[in-house]
Write an enzyme that holds these catalytic residues in place. Sequence first.
Site, PDB file in Angstrom:
ATOM      1  N   CYS A 172      32.499 107.248  31.800  1.00  0.00           N
ATOM      2  CA  CYS A 172      32.348 105.898  32.356  1.00  0.00           C
ATOM      3  C   CYS A 172      30.952 105.321  32.148  1.00  0.00           C
ATOM      4  O   CYS A 172      30.757 104.116  32.280  1.00  0.00           O
ATOM      5  CB  CYS A 172      32.687 105.897  33.845  1.00  0.00           C
TER       6      CYS A 172
ATOM      7  N   HIS B  29      29.301  99.711  36.943  1.00  0.00           N
ATOM      8  CA  HIS B  29      30.610 100.208  36.532  1.00  0.00           C
ATOM      9  C   HIS B  29      31.607  99.988  37.671  1.00  0.00           C
ATOM     10  O   HIS B  29      31.360 100.383  38.805  1.00  0.00           O
ATOM     11  CB  HIS B  29      30.504 101.687  36.184  1.00  0.00           C
TER      12      HIS B  29
ATOM     13  N   ASN C  56      39.573 100.637  37.543  1.00  0.00           N
ATOM     14  CA  ASN C  56      38.535 101.368  36.814  1.00  0.00           C
ATOM     15  C   ASN C  56      38.954 101.495  35.352  1.00  0.00           C
ATOM     16  O   ASN C  56      39.891 102.220  35.030  1.00  0.00           O
ATOM     17  CB  ASN C  56      38.360 102.751  37.447  1.00  0.00           C
TER      18      ASN C  56
END
Length: 313
Positions: free
Chosen positions: A111, A237, A267
């Site tokens: 990520c 993020h 996500n």
Amino acid sequence: MTAAITGIGAALPERTVPNSHFEAIGSSDEWIVKRTGIRERRFLAEDGRLADLAVTAARTALRQAGRDAADLHHVVVATTTPDRTTPGLAVEVAARLGTPQAAAFDLHAACAGFVYALDHGTALIESGRAEAVLVCGAEALTRITDTADRSTAVLLGDGAGAVVLTDLPDAPVAPAFHLASDGEHVGLLFADRHDRKLRMDGPEIFVHAVEKMSDAVRRVLERRELACDGVDLFVAHQANARIVRAVGKEIGVPPERLFLNVDRVANTSSASIPIALAHAREEGRIGPSGVLGVAAFGAGITWGAGVLGWRLG
């Protein structure tokens, strides 16, 4: 040479999946929203290709930057879920854009991948080794999701986002980045070659994500002698709304300068920051010029933060 963002683009799959989809595994809309802030996400079709999303996002970013694909010297794609094991996604993206001679490679930092790739792209510009770099984040996390595991299945979505980096002598700020990793914690979030599904220790990830991202942001602000009010927009993020808000609180970013779109896309790993930038642009949260703060945390564990300028036509 001072690198800055001059184009932004994003692309999402057509299929929208609401929280009600997960009632079969014991999750309700109320439970998901309370714990994550997520209301819906996009899923790539089972026979869909991630390259299609990446190319669409890249073309939008190039158009916004007023650049031809032939101007690109490097194409960097951050991804953990490419269409093929090899070759990487970037070479196909470069070819389909019309830049077959550009250097092209995939970057895998989970990520945190987009922030890692952004640092690499700015370094190429500032060293004079490239005049224009495409940095893309593209993920099809549904390919590695255990659909029966409510601790992870409700969190994940698919999508792609991209930015164009070019030299901007009068950029609002000179870029600065802080990247780090700690392989001792690899067991907190991983997918191994046998199981091939994401496994996560959610509580521990929450603690580490808030701590590491907050520290990284402080470091880059200090390096550029910037206060939080010197950053026009902060995009972390989009893993979980609670994590993003906790980081914002830790570093003192006011809510109006903290962007969230996790409610709409969930996500999307390395794609989350560029998708959020594109949505912020659409919503008028990104003006013609400004200073951007980014931060990300991912499996590995890997994390990083950066500040850089943008100027959009």
